[in-house]
Design a protein around this motif. Structure first.
Motif, mmCIF file in Angstrom:
data_model
loop_
_atom_site.group_PDB
_atom_site.id
_atom_site.type_symbol
_atom_site.label_atom_id
_atom_site.label_comp_id
_atom_site.label_asym_id
_atom_site.label_seq_id
_atom_site.Cartn_x
_atom_site.Cartn_y
_atom_site.Cartn_z
ATOM 1 N N TRP A 64 4.237 -35.559 18.295
ATOM 2 C CA TRP A 64 4.051 -37.005 18.415
ATOM 3 C C TRP A 64 2.670 -37.357 18.938
ATOM 4 O O TRP A 64 2.050 -38.299 18.455
ATOM 5 C CB TRP A 64 5.129 -37.601 19.317
ATOM 6 C CG TRP A 64 6.480 -37.638 18.700
ATOM 7 C CD1 TRP A 64 6.797 -37.496 17.379
ATOM 8 C CD2 TRP A 64 7.710 -37.853 19.380
ATOM 9 N NE1 TRP A 64 8.159 -37.601 17.205
ATOM 10 C CE2 TRP A 64 8.746 -37.817 18.420
ATOM 11 C CE3 TRP A 64 8.041 -38.058 20.709
ATOM 12 C CZ2 TRP A 64 10.079 -38.001 18.744
ATOM 13 C CZ3 TRP A 64 9.378 -38.237 21.038
ATOM 14 C CH2 TRP A 64 10.381 -38.208 20.056
ATOM 15 N N ARG A 103 0.059 -36.698 16.168
ATOM 16 C CA ARG A 103 0.005 -37.664 15.059
ATOM 17 C C ARG A 103 -0.273 -39.087 15.543
ATOM 18 O O ARG A 103 -0.295 -40.026 14.751
ATOM 19 C CB ARG A 103 1.252 -37.586 14.192
ATOM 20 C CG ARG A 103 2.512 -38.112 14.793
ATOM 21 C CD ARG A 103 3.670 -37.986 13.824
ATOM 22 N NE ARG A 103 4.845 -38.619 14.393
ATOM 23 C CZ ARG A 103 6.074 -38.405 14.013
ATOM 24 N NH1 ARG A 103 6.299 -37.562 13.028
ATOM 25 N NH2 ARG A 103 7.076 -39.019 14.574
ATOM 26 N N ASP A 131 1.484 -41.011 17.859
ATOM 27 C CA ASP A 131 2.579 -41.860 18.324
ATOM 28 C C ASP A 131 2.476 -42.151 19.819
ATOM 29 O O ASP A 131 2.932 -43.191 20.288
ATOM 30 C CB ASP A 131 3.936 -41.208 18.036
ATOM 31 C CG ASP A 131 4.194 -41.041 16.548
ATOM 32 O OD1 ASP A 131 3.625 -41.819 15.755
ATOM 33 O OD2 ASP A 131 4.958 -40.139 16.179
ATOM 34 N N SER A 143 8.576 -33.287 9.674
ATOM 35 C CA SER A 143 7.157 -33.586 9.522
ATOM 36 C C SER A 143 6.508 -32.598 8.554
ATOM 37 O O SER A 143 6.514 -31.395 8.796
ATOM 38 C CB SER A 143 6.458 -33.512 10.887
ATOM 39 O OG SER A 143 5.081 -33.679 10.723
ATOM 40 N N HIS A 190 -0.283 -31.524 13.198
ATOM 41 C CA HIS A 190 0.025 -32.374 14.356
ATOM 42 C C HIS A 190 0.075 -31.563 15.645
ATOM 43 O O HIS A 190 -0.393 -32.021 16.685
ATOM 44 C CB HIS A 190 1.336 -33.115 14.143
ATOM 45 C CG HIS A 190 1.314 -34.093 13.013
ATOM 46 N ND1 HIS A 190 0.283 -34.989 12.805
ATOM 47 C CD2 HIS A 190 2.202 -34.301 12.020
ATOM 48 C CE1 HIS A 190 0.545 -35.714 11.732
ATOM 49 N NE2 HIS A 190 1.702 -35.316 11.239
#
Length: 91
Positions: A49, A52, A54, A78, A84
């Protein structure tokens, strides 16, 4: 972070092998994830997360808390999990 960097590296390598459709990579990947404890799995999801975008790196605690509630399938869904994870480690 509870997971060792070398374990994250292993996940990255296996994810790339899966993307290249290398024989046996998916079973090895699954075995590696199954052998991890809940904290290590949450670390992986949080790293994805963050990698990427987030969450920001300074939001690690929030990402980790959310990741603990999220099933590991989030990681597997993903397509760019290796990218990521690498980005998350760099931040």
């Amino acid at each position: 972070m509870d997971i060792a960097a070398n374990k994250v590296g292993e996940v990255i390598l296996l994810a790339r092998e899966i993307a290249q459709e290398m024989a046996g990579a998916e079973a090895e990947f699954d075995g590696l994830l199954e052998a991890m404890d809940e904290d290590e799995r949450a670390d992986l999801v949080a790293l994805v997360w963050i990698g990427r975008g987030d969450f920001e790196p300074e939001e690690w605690d929030e990402a980790l808390e959310a990741a603990a509630e999220e099933p590991l399938s989030t990681l597997l869904d993903s397509q760019h999990v290796a990218d990521h994870l690498e980005a998350g480690l760099e931040l």
